[in-house]
Scaffold this motif. Sequence first.
Motif, PDB file in Angstrom:
ATOM      1  N   VAL A 213       0.625  -1.194   0.108  1.00 53.27           N
ATOM      2  CA  VAL A 213       0.169  -0.139   0.031  1.00 53.27           C
ATOM      3  C   VAL A 213       0.950   1.240   0.028  1.00 53.27           C
ATOM      4  O   VAL A 213       1.462   1.572   1.077  1.00 53.27           O
ATOM      5  CB  VAL A 213      -1.023   0.095   1.312  1.00 53.27           C
ATOM      6  N   PHE A 214       1.009   2.027  -1.223  1.00 52.67           N
ATOM      7  CA  PHE A 214       1.542   3.148  -1.255  1.00 52.67           C
ATOM      8  C   PHE A 214       0.982   4.503  -0.777  1.00 52.67           C
ATOM      9  O   PHE A 214      -0.261   4.681  -1.342  1.00 52.67           O
ATOM     10  CB  PHE A 214       2.226   3.153  -2.762  1.00 52.67           C
ATOM     11  N   VAL A 215       1.679   5.315  -0.194  1.00 50.46           N
ATOM     12  CA  VAL A 215       1.211   6.428   0.221  1.00 50.46           C
ATOM     13  C   VAL A 215       2.002   7.995  -0.321  1.00 50.46           C
ATOM     14  O   VAL A 215       3.157   7.830  -0.306  1.00 50.46           O
ATOM     15  CB  VAL A 215       0.949   6.792   1.788  1.00 50.46           C
ATOM     16  N   LEU A 216       1.453   8.707  -1.005  1.00 48.48           N
ATOM     17  CA  LEU A 216       2.186   9.885  -1.429  1.00 48.48           C
ATOM     18  C   LEU A 216       2.085  10.969  -0.618  1.00 48.48           C
ATOM     19  O   LEU A 216       0.931  11.425  -0.278  1.00 48.48           O
ATOM     20  CB  LEU A 216       1.415  10.279  -2.931  1.00 48.48           C
ATOM     21  N   TYR A 217       3.324  11.590  -0.508  1.00 44.17           N
ATOM     22  CA  TYR A 217       3.218  12.539   0.390  1.00 44.17           C
ATOM     23  C   TYR A 217       3.155  13.968  -0.438  1.00 44.17           C
ATOM     24  O   TYR A 217       3.501  13.699  -1.661  1.00 44.17           O
ATOM     25  CB  TYR A 217       4.762  12.739   1.267  1.00 44.17           C
ATOM     26  N   GLN A 218       3.027  15.206   0.244  1.00 41.05           N
ATOM     27  CA  GLN A 218       2.788  16.439  -0.708  1.00 41.05           C
ATOM     28  C   GLN A 218       4.001  16.969  -1.492  1.00 41.05           C
ATOM     29  O   GLN A 218       4.054  17.465  -2.364  1.00 41.05           O
ATOM     30  CB  GLN A 218       2.409  17.582   0.327  1.00 41.05           C
ATOM     31  N   ASP A 219       5.174  16.283  -0.784  1.00 39.34           N
ATOM     32  CA  ASP A 219       6.314  16.776  -1.421  1.00 39.34           C
ATOM     33  C   ASP A 219       6.870  15.746  -2.452  1.00 39.34           C
ATOM     34  O   ASP A 219       7.934  15.799  -3.043  1.00 39.34           O
ATOM     35  CB  ASP A 219       7.416  16.713  -0.387  1.00 39.34           C
ATOM     36  N   GLY A 220       5.834  14.774  -2.809  1.00 40.47           N
ATOM     37  CA  GLY A 220       6.400  13.983  -3.949  1.00 40.47           C
ATOM     38  C   GLY A 220       7.186  12.608  -3.371  1.00 40.47           C
ATOM     39  O   GLY A 220       7.300  11.561  -4.082  1.00 40.47           O
ATOM     40  N   ARG A 221       7.307  12.307  -2.018  1.00 39.89           N
ATOM     41  CA  ARG A 221       7.841  11.248  -1.474  1.00 39.89           C
ATOM     42  C   ARG A 221       6.899  10.284  -1.386  1.00 39.89           C
ATOM     43  O   ARG A 221       5.593  10.294  -1.216  1.00 39.89           O
ATOM     44  CB  ARG A 221       8.488  11.788  -0.007  1.00 39.89           C
ATOM     45  N   LEU A 222       7.411   9.161  -1.660  1.00 39.12           N
ATOM     46  CA  LEU A 222       6.444   7.808  -1.537  1.00 39.12           C
ATOM     47  C   LEU A 222       6.921   6.858  -0.376  1.00 39.12           C
ATOM     48  O   LEU A 222       8.141   6.739  -0.013  1.00 39.12           O
ATOM     49  CB  LEU A 222       6.362   6.882  -2.672  1.00 39.12           C
ATOM     50  N   VAL A 223       6.229   6.273   0.540  1.00 42.83           N
ATOM     51  CA  VAL A 223       6.131   5.303   1.568  1.00 42.83           C
ATOM     52  C   VAL A 223       5.471   4.196   1.387  1.00 42.83           C
ATOM     53  O   VAL A 223       4.317   4.270   0.448  1.00 42.83           O
ATOM     54  CB  VAL A 223       6.168   6.020   2.935  1.00 42.83           C
ATOM     55  N   TYR A 224       5.589   3.214   1.839  1.00 44.57           N
ATOM     56  CA  TYR A 224       4.512   1.972   1.655  1.00 44.57           C
ATOM     57  C   TYR A 224       4.405   0.992   2.988  1.00 44.57           C
ATOM     58  O   TYR A 224       5.380   1.280   3.880  1.00 44.57           O
ATOM     59  CB  TYR A 224       4.982   1.109   0.664  1.00 44.57           C
ATOM     60  N   TRP A 225       3.367   0.334   3.062  1.00 39.14           N
ATOM     61  CA  TRP A 225       3.326  -0.611   4.200  1.00 39.14           C
ATOM     62  C   TRP A 225       2.828  -2.105   3.419  1.00 39.14           C
ATOM     63  O   TRP A 225       2.510  -2.128   2.306  1.00 39.14           O
ATOM     64  CB  TRP A 225       1.945  -0.595   5.020  1.00 39.14           C
ATOM     65  N   ASN A 226       3.207  -3.149   4.171  1.00 39.37           N
ATOM     66  CA  ASN A 226       2.844  -4.487   3.535  1.00 39.37           C
ATOM     67  C   ASN A 226       1.166  -4.282   3.483  1.00 39.37           C
ATOM     68  O   ASN A 226       0.533  -4.021   4.561  1.00 39.37           O
ATOM     69  CB  ASN A 226       3.530  -5.654   4.543  1.00 39.37           C
ATOM     70  N   ALA A 227       0.649  -4.842   2.488  1.00 43.76           N
ATOM     71  CA  ALA A 227      -0.663  -4.885   2.314  1.00 43.76           C
ATOM     72  C   ALA A 227      -1.470  -5.427   3.186  1.00 43.76           C
ATOM     73  O   ALA A 227      -2.547  -5.022   3.787  1.00 43.76           O
ATOM     74  CB  ALA A 227      -1.061  -5.312   0.837  1.00 43.76           C
ATOM     75  N   GLU A 228      -1.181  -6.692   3.326  1.00 40.07           N
ATOM     76  CA  GLU A 228      -1.974  -7.656   4.324  1.00 40.07           C
ATOM     77  C   GLU A 228      -1.938  -6.949   5.844  1.00 40.07           C
ATOM     78  O   GLU A 228      -2.753  -6.982   6.352  1.00 40.07           O
ATOM     79  CB  GLU A 228      -1.456  -9.126   4.483  1.00 40.07           C
TER      80      GLU A 228
END
Length: 396
Positions: A213-228
Amino acid sequence: MAGDWSTMPLDLLGTISMKLETCEDFIYFSLVCRWWNRVASSIKNSWRATPTPWLLLAENNKNNPNCFRKIFNLKNKKCYELTLPETFETRCFGSAYGWVVMIDRRLNVKLFNPISKAHIPFPSLENNIPNLGGYDPEFHKREDYITWCMRCLVEKIVVLKASQSCSHEFVIVAFCAARCIAVARPRDQSWTLILADEGDYEMVDVVVMDDRVFVLYQDGRLVYWNAEEFFNLEFVKQIDYSPRQPHIFGEDLGYTFNKEYLVQSGSELIMVIRYKEEVVDDTGIDFDYDIVYETYRFEVFKLNPTNKLWEKIQELPGLTLLVGCNSSMLVSSGKFLQENSIYFTDDESGFWCIPKEFGGHDMGVFDIKNSEISRFYEGDDTRSIFCPPTLFSPQL
């Protein structure tokens, strides 16, 4: 062909109905007679419409005792009137799965299907989200506080389809004004909050791709979590995936009216930046209070899977983007949507109370190659203080 069509064999009618290509064709099929409706009801869970989006227009409170609400079909450019009292005095966010997320005046939240009228309750936002406290108790009772909560407490809600290993089909993610996201599943008693990293930037959009699960920050940075883990609310620390790229955003990064969106394209991630500007009157000093703001351009980027950096693109052949008060979507253009374009609706909720006739005006279609904006809906029923039009893909 002679004979009574209403007595055709069930298996033959089922075969015919499964070949219908659009949601409206399936609805017309189900309305022919009780026999055909029985067939439609028996197979609708396995039938899927061609995902040509519909536009849920603003509610009409004047001389409308039956609570009719118009839906505009982008395929045939026709409006349908549906009786939708459930959607009145609610804030609505569209999705790709037939659902519209609704927040009512008591801050209750549910998924609602405008076609089938099915609904799924979610936890209330009241007492769950920061920024509801800190005000004078008398102010809480005022009408403008309730309207403010509906407009500004949550900036966006995205519907995510859960992985097959989960016991529930959908999860919704609310992007809150308190620099956090809130995650909830059906039958949950409360929302689970995830705070943004320390810094000046907010989380703005989310997608599921593969097992992440990818989340976009306002500054264009991407972070993620394991989907399950994400869908089961078993959160661990977010994992950095792509760094901020200051040269993309420049000085406009913190500008109030700009928005960023994240969409999935197969195994690739796409980021869209929407640029808006203030609109002033003839004096050049004060707002034009008919408009106040408007979108003037977009930029589209694709994430390079090797170096994890955003790269600007000019072509999305055969594809159309949908952004605004809805889960960000990428769909096949087919014969009915404008190719290599972005359909957008007004999502500047913090300013909907400023124009004379409220928000909803900032809506159109942007040609990515030519950088031109045109209208895709010509009606005047778009203005609302808390629920302008939203795009969704219809499903039964």
